[in-house]
Design a protein around this motif. Structure first.
Motif, PDB file in Angstrom:
ATOM      1  N   LEU A  54      37.029  52.366  41.867  1.00  0.00           N
ATOM      2  CA  LEU A  54      35.603  52.581  41.648  1.00  0.00           C
ATOM      3  C   LEU A  54      34.811  51.338  42.069  1.00  0.00           C
ATOM      4  CD1 LEU A  54      34.089  54.255  38.532  1.00  0.00           C
ATOM      5  CD2 LEU A  54      33.133  52.132  39.380  1.00  0.00           C
ATOM      6  N   ILE A  55      35.305  50.175  41.714  1.00  0.00           N
ATOM      7  CA  ILE A  55      34.641  48.911  42.070  1.00  0.00           C
ATOM      8  C   ILE A  55      34.699  48.695  43.581  1.00  0.00           C
ATOM      9  CG2 ILE A  55      34.802  46.391  41.834  1.00  0.00           C
ATOM     10  CD1 ILE A  55      35.697  46.962  38.876  1.00  0.00           C
ATOM     11  N   ALA A  56      35.839  48.978  44.202  1.00  0.00           N
ATOM     12  CA  ALA A  56      35.969  48.841  45.657  1.00  0.00           C
ATOM     13  C   ALA A  56      35.003  49.780  46.375  1.00  0.00           C
ATOM     14  CB  ALA A  56      37.408  49.115  46.089  1.00  0.00           C
ATOM     15  N   ALA A  57      34.834  50.996  45.855  1.00  0.00           N
ATOM     16  CA  ALA A  57      33.896  51.944  46.457  1.00  0.00           C
ATOM     17  C   ALA A  57      32.461  51.433  46.344  1.00  0.00           C
ATOM     18  CB  ALA A  57      34.037  53.316  45.798  1.00  0.00           C
ATOM     19  N   ALA A  58      32.128  50.839  45.202  1.00  0.00           N
ATOM     20  CA  ALA A  58      30.788  50.262  45.032  1.00  0.00           C
ATOM     21  C   ALA A  58      30.568  49.131  46.029  1.00  0.00           C
ATOM     22  CB  ALA A  58      30.607  49.765  43.602  1.00  0.00           C
ATOM     23  N   HIS A  59      31.588  48.338  46.270  1.00  0.00           N
ATOM     24  CA  HIS A  59      31.502  47.257  47.254  1.00  0.00           C
ATOM     25  C   HIS A  59      31.297  47.838  48.649  1.00  0.00           C
ATOM     26  CE1 HIS A  59      33.263  44.033  49.873  1.00  0.00           C
ATOM     27  NE2 HIS A  59      32.390  43.330  49.153  1.00  0.00           N
ATOM     28  N   ALA A  60      32.056  48.872  48.986  1.00  0.00           N
ATOM     29  CA  ALA A  60      31.929  49.510  50.301  1.00  0.00           C
ATOM     30  C   ALA A  60      30.542  50.126  50.487  1.00  0.00           C
ATOM     31  CB  ALA A  60      33.011  50.576  50.472  1.00  0.00           C
ATOM     32  N   ASP A  61      29.929  50.590  49.391  1.00  0.00           N
ATOM     33  CA  ASP A  61      28.584  51.169  49.448  1.00  0.00           C
ATOM     34  C   ASP A  61      27.482  50.111  49.476  1.00  0.00           C
ATOM     35  OD1 ASP A  61      29.617  53.731  49.407  1.00  0.00           O
ATOM     36  OD2 ASP A  61      29.248  54.049  47.266  1.00  0.00           O
ATOM     37  N   GLY A  62      27.867  48.837  49.408  1.00  0.00           N
ATOM     38  CA  GLY A  62      26.882  47.764  49.459  1.00  0.00           C
ATOM     39  C   GLY A  62      26.286  47.388  48.119  1.00  0.00           C
ATOM     40  N   GLN A  63      26.837  47.923  47.017  1.00  0.00           N
ATOM     41  CA  GLN A  63      26.324  47.573  45.691  1.00  0.00           C
ATOM     42  C   GLN A  63      26.761  46.185  45.251  1.00  0.00           C
ATOM     43  OE1 GLN A  63      27.095  50.526  42.638  1.00  0.00           O
ATOM     44  NE2 GLN A  63      27.114  52.131  44.188  1.00  0.00           N
ATOM     45  N   LEU A  64      27.878  45.713  45.807  1.00  0.00           N
ATOM     46  CA  LEU A  64      28.401  44.389  45.491  1.00  0.00           C
ATOM     47  C   LEU A  64      28.538  43.625  46.794  1.00  0.00           C
ATOM     48  CD1 LEU A  64      31.203  45.495  42.991  1.00  0.00           C
ATOM     49  CD2 LEU A  64      28.881  44.749  42.441  1.00  0.00           C
ATOM     50  N   ALA A  65      28.190  42.357  46.764  1.00  0.00           N
ATOM     51  CA  ALA A  65      28.183  41.552  47.986  1.00  0.00           C
ATOM     52  C   ALA A  65      29.335  40.554  48.001  1.00  0.00           C
ATOM     53  CB  ALA A  65      26.850  40.806  48.090  1.00  0.00           C
ATOM     54  N   GLY A  66      29.619  40.058  49.179  1.00  0.00           N
ATOM     55  CA  GLY A  66      30.621  39.015  49.331  1.00  0.00           C
ATOM     56  C   GLY A  66      32.034  39.533  49.190  1.00  0.00           C
ATOM     57  N   GLU A  67      32.949  38.589  49.133  1.00  0.00           N
ATOM     58  CA  GLU A  67      34.348  38.951  48.953  1.00  0.00           C
ATOM     59  C   GLU A  67      34.596  39.190  47.467  1.00  0.00           C
ATOM     60  OE1 GLU A  67      37.234  36.397  50.805  1.00  0.00           O
ATOM     61  OE2 GLU A  67      35.805  35.862  52.372  1.00  0.00           O
ATOM     62  N   ILE A  68      35.258  40.296  47.181  1.00  0.00           N
ATOM     63  CA  ILE A  68      35.574  40.603  45.786  1.00  0.00           C
ATOM     64  C   ILE A  68      37.052  40.940  45.668  1.00  0.00           C
ATOM     65  CG2 ILE A  68      33.236  41.469  45.311  1.00  0.00           C
ATOM     66  CD1 ILE A  68      34.603  44.306  45.204  1.00  0.00           C
ATOM     67  N   LEU A  69      37.563  40.849  44.484  1.00  0.00           N
ATOM     68  CA  LEU A  69      38.931  41.256  44.164  1.00  0.00           C
ATOM     69  C   LEU A  69      38.810  42.424  43.185  1.00  0.00           C
ATOM     70  CD1 LEU A  69      40.417  37.692  43.646  1.00  0.00           C
ATOM     71  CD2 LEU A  69      40.718  39.171  45.643  1.00  0.00           C
ATOM     72  N   PRO A  70      38.853  43.666  43.686  1.00  0.00           N
ATOM     73  CA  PRO A  70      38.598  44.818  42.817  1.00  0.00           C
ATOM     74  C   PRO A  70      39.490  44.899  41.586  1.00  0.00           C
ATOM     75  CG  PRO A  70      38.527  45.492  45.101  1.00  0.00           C
ATOM     76  CD  PRO A  70      39.026  44.072  45.072  1.00  0.00           C
ATOM     77  N   PHE A  71      40.782  44.614  41.730  1.00  0.00           N
ATOM     78  CA  PHE A  71      41.648  44.734  40.554  1.00  0.00           C
ATOM     79  C   PHE A  71      41.301  43.669  39.516  1.00  0.00           C
ATOM     80  CE2 PHE A  71      45.437  44.430  37.923  1.00  0.00           C
ATOM     81  CZ  PHE A  71      45.660  45.771  37.636  1.00  0.00           C
ATOM     82  N   GLU A  72      41.006  42.477  39.965  1.00  0.00           N
ATOM     83  CA  GLU A  72      40.620  41.414  39.027  1.00  0.00           C
ATOM     84  C   GLU A  72      39.319  41.777  38.316  1.00  0.00           C
ATOM     85  OE1 GLU A  72      39.470  36.725  39.175  1.00  0.00           O
ATOM     86  OE2 GLU A  72      41.059  37.416  40.499  1.00  0.00           O
ATOM     87  N   LEU A  73      38.354  42.315  39.055  1.00  0.00           N
ATOM     88  CA  LEU A  73      37.103  42.751  38.429  1.00  0.00           C
ATOM     89  C   LEU A  73      37.338  43.914  37.471  1.00  0.00           C
ATOM     90  CD1 LEU A  73      34.663  42.482  41.453  1.00  0.00           C
ATOM     91  CD2 LEU A  73      34.713  41.038  39.410  1.00  0.00           C
ATOM     92  N   ALA A  74      38.285  44.781  37.797  1.00  0.00           N
ATOM     93  CA  ALA A  74      38.636  45.874  36.891  1.00  0.00           C
ATOM     94  C   ALA A  74      39.201  45.314  35.586  1.00  0.00           C
ATOM     95  CB  ALA A  74      39.638  46.818  37.552  1.00  0.00           C
ATOM     96  N   MET A  75      40.027  44.288  35.693  1.00  0.00           N
ATOM     97  CA  MET A  75      40.574  43.650  34.486  1.00  0.00           C
ATOM     98  C   MET A  75      39.453  43.039  33.646  1.00  0.00           C
ATOM     99  SD  MET A  75      43.850  44.022  34.157  1.00  0.00           S
ATOM    100  CE  MET A  75      44.282  42.714  33.033  1.00  0.00           C
ATOM    101  N   HIS A  76      38.497  42.387  34.298  1.00  0.00           N
ATOM    102  CA  HIS A  76      37.368  41.795  33.573  1.00  0.00           C
ATOM    103  C   HIS A  76      36.588  42.884  32.841  1.00  0.00           C
ATOM    104  CE1 HIS A  76      37.118  38.280  36.697  1.00  0.00           C
ATOM    105  NE2 HIS A  76      38.232  38.261  36.000  1.00  0.00           N
ATOM    106  N   ALA A  77      36.282  43.978  33.553  1.00  0.00           N
ATOM    107  CA  ALA A  77      35.538  45.082  32.941  1.00  0.00           C
ATOM    108  C   ALA A  77      36.325  45.670  31.766  1.00  0.00           C
ATOM    109  CB  ALA A  77      35.234  46.154  33.985  1.00  0.00           C
TER     110      ALA A  77
END
Length: 126
Positions: A54-77
């Protein structure tokens, strides 16, 4: 919006837990503190992978900028969600209160990953 989607996903679970706190405690214990070889471990990892997608899709849609680590952000959430879980299962607040706090925390967490807003034209005074 990624925050609204995560808030909805986690919020539905919080509402579910509030309906039967005794059952929720069993489910949460199995998910958060699994024994070696527990059946819940692959389910929890699959859940986190879906949150990461879900986070990776948001990044692909331009909702999140820069380089992200989707699994790490999922853990944070997920860790922010656990705070809401503890609020509900320990009856320190309602699922509605936990949802609101979680949504605020998610918004703060993802704020720095949002792309900058386009400069808005200034209105000229007549």
């Amino acid at each position: 919006d990624v925050v609204k989607r995560l808030g909805h996903l986690f919020g539905c679970l919080l509402d579910y837990y509030q309906r039967d706190v005794a059952l929720a405690r069993v489910l949460i214990a199995e998910a958060l503190l699994p024994r070696a070889g527990a059946r819940s471990l692959p389910l929890t990892m699959d859940f986190l992978e879906r949150v990461a997608a879900l986070i990776a899709a948001a990044h692909a849609d331009g909702q999140l900028a820069g380089e992200i680590l989707p699994f790490e952000l999922a853990m944070h959430a997920f860790l922010l969600y656990v705070g809401g879980v503890l609020t509900v299962v320990n009856q320190m607040g309602s699922s509605a209160e936990a949802r609101r706090a979680l949504e605020r925390a998610l918004e703060i967490h993802f704020r720095g990953l949002r792309p900058p807003r386009a400069a808005r034209p200034r209105r000229r005074k007549p």
